[in-house]
Each structure stands twice: as C-alpha cells, then as structure tokens.
Design an enzyme around this catalytic site. Structure first.
Site, PDB file in Angstrom:
ATOM      1  CD  GLU A   1       1.440  -1.054  -6.496  1.00  0.00           C
ATOM      2  OE1 GLU A   1       1.065  -0.211  -5.657  1.00  0.00           O
ATOM      3  OE2 GLU A   1       1.863  -0.737  -7.623  1.00  0.00           O
TER       4      GLU A   1
ATOM      5  CG  HIS B   1       4.643   7.257 -11.148  1.00  0.00           C
ATOM      6  ND1 HIS B   1       3.518   8.021 -10.937  1.00  0.00           N
ATOM      7  CD2 HIS B   1       4.459   6.097 -10.475  1.00  0.00           C
ATOM      8  CE1 HIS B   1       2.678   7.325 -10.184  1.00  0.00           C
ATOM      9  NE2 HIS B   1       3.221   6.166  -9.892  1.00  0.00           N
TER      10      HIS B   1
HETATM   11 ZN   LIG Z   1       3.896   3.336  -6.868  1.00  0.00          ZN
END
Ligand SMILES: [Zn+2]
Length: 722
Positions: A362, A447
């Site tokens: 993050e 992703h």
């Molecule tokens: Zn991410």
C-alpha cells in the site's frame, strides 16, 4: 488524481460479500481532514505542490528584497497554499548569515496576478544582530541549559551538537542565542527532552519548552508477532504516532465506510506503552501490524533508495485499521494521502489485511503516485500493481521478521484458501493472473496483468528453476523454455526503482517498461553488463521482446536469494573508457553516485566546472555532515593511476584555521582534506595519487563536515580516475 489503489480484486471478485469493494474505482475518495482541500484552499497534486514550492524558492530573494530584509537574511520556502480564486499564501523561514532565525518566519500573500497584497510576520522587518561572535562557548551554553532545565530532572546535554547557535527574534531586539537540547527524567520517562534557549552574550535563559517524545513500545500483532513499535508520549500517556518515521499515525477507523475511513476515526492512546495481544480480540493488534509494517517500509525506502517517505518529503501518511465491515482488502488513496486496512472476512477467518507485504504494497502505491504515477487501468495499471507487489516483497525481505520471512508470495499470512493472494514466481498458479504477456494484458484486471511484471522481477532476481525461499516452494517458469540465473533481488530492485522514478510515466505499457528497465540497468551497471543482459532475458521469458546478445562476462555478484542459485563470478565491465568512474561529470544527475543529501544539481545558483551539473556540498552554516560516494570503481592496473577533480570552495569563515572540511576517502581512508582555508574565486583542479590501489576495486567518498557556525561550500565537478 483522486485515485484509490487496492490490494486485490481477485479476492473481491471471488466473494459473495464483495459488493462494497471498490477495487479499481476512481471516484470514491472523499477529502479527509488531512488534505489541503477545504478551508478555501485548492486541493493540490504532488506535482502541483512541487511546482509551487519551486516557484516560491525562486522568488525568495526577490521577496526578501521587496520586504526590505537585509543582505545577511535569506528566505527558505516552507509551504504554499493556493486559494480557490488562485491567490497564494507562501510561508517562509528565515536565516541570518546562515543561522536559523527563531521567530523569523513569515507568510507572503499574493493575488492571482502575483502581486504581494500583504505579509504576516512573526518578527516584522529586517533583522540586525550586534555581532555573531558568541561570548558564551558551546560548553557554557550546555552547562547553563543543564542547570536551568525545568521540565526534566538530572538534565544532560548529549553531544556537542546539543547546543546550536540561532538568532532569537522572538523578543523585540534579536539576539544571538544557543538552542540547547537536554535529556533527563520527566513526564516521558528517563529520556524526556527539553529545549532551552540561552542568550549567547549574557547567558540568560530566554525560553524553554518540552520536546515531543518519540519512544519505543512493545507490540503484539496479528500478522507480525511480537515487535517494537515507535510511539509518542505526551502528558497523559502514549499514542501510536511514530515520531521516527514522519509522524505516521495509525488510527482506529472504527468501521467507518471505506469511502471515508476518517469519518469515525479515533487515535489509539493508553497509559502503558504495550500494544495488542497477538489476536483480533484486541483492536490494537492490527494497529501494531500496520505501525510496524509502515515503519519497515519507510526504513526500506530510506536505506535502499535514500527516499524519505512516500513523497520524499519526510512526511508520513496516516493509516486507518478496522476500516468498514468484513472488508477483505486494503487501499492507498492519494487524495487523502492515507492508507486503509480492512479486517478481513469470514472468507479468510477474519484475519486483518495488515500483513507486512500488504503494508509495503500500500505504501508503495503512494511512491508510484509520487513518481511514475502509472494510470490504474490497462497495461500501466498492471505495472502499478506489480510495483507494489515488488516493493511489498522487498520490504518483507528487508524486515527480516522471523514470524514472516521474505518470499515472493503476496499475502501468504492472510489465511487465503490457496495459501496466498498472488505468487511472483508463478503468477498463473492462482488461476487468474497472467504469467506471460499476451494482447489480453491490457484488458484484464490490473491485479491479474501485474503477474507479467511480477514474473519478470522474480526471474531477473532469482532466475529459472525450483528453489525454496522463506520456507516456501518457488519455481521460475519461463514462457519460452529458457534457463538462466538471476542477478539477485537487491540489484533487480535498484533497476526497477530507477526505471519507475526516472523512465516511466503515467502511460508506460509493458513494451515501454522493458525499455525503461534496460535503460536503468545500463545506467547502474553498464550497457554491456551481465545485469542488463539478464533483464533482457527475463523480459523475453515473459514473452516481451528478445534477449540481447550475451556480453560474455559471467554471472554478476551478489548471488541471488535462496538455495540452488549459481555462484557469482566476474563483475560487470565499465562502459567509460579513460575514466573508471561512472558519470564523473554529474551530467547524468545522480547516476552511479550515492548521496546523503541532494547535492548533485544543475541549479543555476552556482556554476558547474564543465557542462551544467555539479555536486554542491555543504554550506549549511550549522553542524552538518554529507557524503557523496561511488562504489565498485576499478582502478587501472597499469601506470600511476590518480583521482582528479575540480573543486571550488567558498566560505564565510576567515583566516587559516580549519573549521569546515571536505575529505577524499578511498575505502574509508582519508587521502586528502580540503577546508575553508582553501577558498578560491574559481574552480581549481585537485589530484590525489591512487598508485597504492592499482588494479583494485575501490569505494570513493567525498565526506563533508561543517562546524556549528559560518558556512563553507564545496563545489565538486568533473571527477575522474585514470
Ligand atoms: Zn494494490
């Protein structure tokens, strides 16, 4: 760029409870109280703020002049706020002959057209100090501070640096003063600190106050086990504010909606400095994970890339744990400069999404936003996600936590059905991610397309074949059947970071990422290096481009991670004939150099010897050290090798006493020392004999040191070893 980047879509898509997940939406971020939007101010992008700060810096001298400040005074831009109507408020700090002026700050208000409409002063008008020779010595000042401390008992100053000269402009008549820091027993425990301002002429105490106290507490996280967490102590107890890492605060979001994690947020505070119990029964446990993970991520970026925080400005981003309900995800949101961590769901046994590689993932989204700012869709979105997986993984290795050792799996601690969220060695093993490039890459979720770059990174670092790393099975499975050894994760990370921060933009796709990493590898290790060759082979192994011709100089050191790796042999060749140094004239910026401050510059405030770039070392006028270094230099084996460089010294000191120095060190040994006594009007060439190092591989360092008082500047350019 109100963009929010998520840890995962894969899990969300697989969840029946995932309807609230906003993995790749772009408009969910509401302004939190920590942004600069609101209060009549425009929200500013990172680049917008940098531009405004640069402009404020350029205007500083003209502003000082127009405000009637004296020639000994300089303004340093500290902050810029822009109103919705375009007017600007520029906050400056002031120095007087290089000394910080306490109470010298001011705010210049400019209309949209740039005209200065008014000024808010801490101390109005020019500052004049009778003399800059303190009657009191530093030791006198420290002794006075120790005697006079009110907030701590048995007060002691630590080192000589504990007392520094400043101009004290809080009173009517500015005076020269020492600002001393003493440590003793106080409200924050045995290491409580207090600042004492002492008049440098009379020895009178001008002011004294407690300093915010960073302390180390103990934590027991859900994912990270028992760790040290950096906390702060105030009058009433401790908070999860990490004073060592940009004052990063971890908040309890208290199940605020993910669209506004600050909505019901509370600080974690308590009377003891022990946090969490290792399980989710304590709300503090997930906060321990986040606090520890973000501190490790900060340290990783600082020690590996000399980057201070997400935006390289020393400022920590707030983090929120316990965001929303049954949230099996985590986010970075650039609009609030904050991170959110969910508590997990019944799908993963309610393990919070606060594992070490997730914290690294993050925070790295923030670094990407502050650098290449890769668009979060299409192929660039896959590269954005991969960057977070790559550096999240590197953080896990860096931390060396026995509860969560380094590996190339993402989220292996999160109790997922198949044991992980993603795998970098074999991305397709999760059933959704891409291991090899195809024309589909731009169409699948970011992703999944990240798998291609994750796979590239793994193969570059570790090569092909089966290995056990961090106790987990890994298998680098190339798409083209090739087989080769890797260059090690540290070199692979250097290449990726240089590519990200220098050669990638918002629209970089996979083909451009290959070009960017090849350029970065050439910068770092040479165009004909084994490192660059392996980078090309790893891209070919994920079906992007073809491998470069083998330069034929062996496998580079250091060796890759894990078992079964090939042993290192030759080091890379140097691409600069006649000069064993890389980028000795600094015309390629910092390429090849390691610097403790941003010394390498093309600023027009000083002049280069040749070209436009040079190294501007020291010139603080206060106690300081700096280092500019290049490692792994192959000194020629024949003749009388020597180091030559051009040096220009300017100083506010007078006389021939040495106060401020620049040392030339080879392998840590000082071979030559230059000082304020070597001041000259222009550049002078210096020569240092390196015969003793003939044929050796050495490390070169320019090491600057200034005393507490009066600045000396060392400009260095056109450095060569030959
Ligand atoms: Zn991410």
């Amino acid at each position: 760029m109100n963009r929010k980047t998520a840890l995962t879509a894969a899990v969300a898509a697989a969840l029946t409870l995932g309807s609230a997940v906003v993995a790749s939406s772009q408009n969910v971020a509401l302004a939190s109280p920590t942004t600069q939007s609101g209060a009549g101010f425009q929200a500013m992008s990172t680049v917008g703020r940098l531009t405004a700060m640069e402009q404020a810096g350029r205007e500083a001298d003209a502003v000082a002049k127009s405000l009637g400040l004296g020639s000994d005074e300089r303004l340093l831009a500290k902050d810029v706020l822009v109103d919705n109507d375009g007017s600007r408020h520029v906050r400056y700090d002031r120095t007087y002959r290089g000394l910080p002026v306490v109470g010298g700050d001011l705010v210049v208000h400019r209309a949209k057209n740039g005209r200065i409409t008014s000024t808010t002063w801490a101390h109005e008008g020019a500052i004049k100090v009778a003399g800059l020779s303190p009657r009191l010595s530093t030791q006198d000042a420290s002794a006075t501070a120790e005697r006079s401390a009110k907030h701590v008992k048995q007060a002691r100053t630590g080192t000589l640096d504990s007392s520094q000269l400043v101009v004290w402009a809080v009173g009517k008549v500015p005076v020269l003063a020492y600002r001393s820091t003493v440590t003793g027993a106080g409200e924050a425990g045995a290491q409580s600190r207090e600042a004492v301002l002492v008049d440098a002429a009379s020895g009178a105490v001008l002011d004294q106050y407690e300093l915010e106290q960073g302390v180390s507490g103990t934590g027991n996280g859900v994912n990270v086990g028992q760790v040290t967490v950096e906390t702060s102590q105030g009058g009433s107890g401790y908070t999860l504010t990490d004073a060592l890492h940009g004052s990063t605060i971890v908040y309890d979001s208290y199940n605020s909606p993910q669209s506004n994690p600050a909505q019901n947020a509370r600080t974690f505070s308590k009377s003891s400095n022990s946090w969490g119990n290792g399980s989710t029964s304590s709300r503090e446990s997930a906060a321990v994970d986040a606090s520890y993970g973000l501190a490790k991520t900060w340290d990783f970026y600082k020690s590996t890339f000399n980057r201070s925080g997400i935006r390289n400005d020393g400022r920590g981003a707030p983090a929120y744990v316990h965001v929303d309900n049954q949230l099996l995800n985590a986010f970075y949101d650039d609009s609030c400069f904050c991170m959110s961590f969910g508590d997990g769901s019944s799908q993963n046994g309610n393990i919070p999404l606060t594992a070490l590689d997730v914290s690294g993932h993050e925070m790295s989204h923030g670094v990407t936003a502050a650098t290449a700012n890769l668009n979060y869709s299409g192929e660039s979105g896959g590269l954005n996600e991969a960057t977070s997986d790559i550096f999240g993984t590197m953080v896990e290795f860096y931390a060396g936590n026995s509860t969560d050792p380094g590996d190339y799996y993402i989220g292996e601690k999160l109790n997922m059905g198949n044991g992980y969220l993603r795998r970098m060695d074999n991305p397709a093993a999760d059933g959704s991610s891409l291991s090899c490039y195809s024309s589909r890459a731009g169409q699948v979720d970011v992703h999944y397309s990240s798998g291609i770059a994750n796979h590239f990174f793994y193969l570059t670092a570790e090569g092909t074949g089966a290995k056990t790393i961090g106790g987990l099975p890994h298998n680098g499975t190339p798409c083209n059947g090739d087989s080769f050894g890797g260059i090690g994760k540290d070199k692979a990370a250097q290449i990726w970071y240089r590519a990200l921060s220098t050669y990638m933009t918002s629209t970089t796709n996979y083909s451009a990422a290959r070009t960017a990493t090849l350029q970065a590898a050439a910068d770092l290790y040479g165009a004909n290096s084994q490192e660059r060759y392996i980078v090309s082979k790893a891209w070919a192994a994920v079906s992007i481009g073809t491998a470069l011709p083998d330069p034929g100089n062996g496998t580079p050191s250091p060796s890759p991670t894990g078992t079964g790796s090939p042993s290192p042999t030759a080091s890379p060749t140097n691409p600069n004939p006649g000069n064993a140094l890389t980028n000795g004239g600094f015309e390629q910026g910092a390429t090849g150099w390691t610097q403790s401050a941003n010394d390498i510059t093309d600023s027009t405030q000083q002049q280069a010897h040749g070209g436009t770039w040079y190294a501007w070392m020291m010139g603080y006028g206060s106690a300081a050290t700096e280092s500019l270094a290049q490692n792994g230099i192959a000194v020629p084996a024949a003749g009388s090798p020597k180091l030559t460089f051009w040096l220009k010294v300017t100083t506010a000191e007078s006389g021939s006493t040495v106060y401020d120095t620049l040392k030339v060190k080879v392998n840590g040994t000082a071979l030559a020392t230059y000082s304020n006594a070597n001041a000259s009007a222009g550049y002078v060439q210096k020569t240092v004999d390196l015969s003793a190092y003939r044929g050796q591989t050495v490390n070169l360092e320019f090491a600057g040191q200034e005393d507490a008082y009066l600045a000396t500047t060392f400009l260095v350019d056109d450095v060569a070893i030959g």
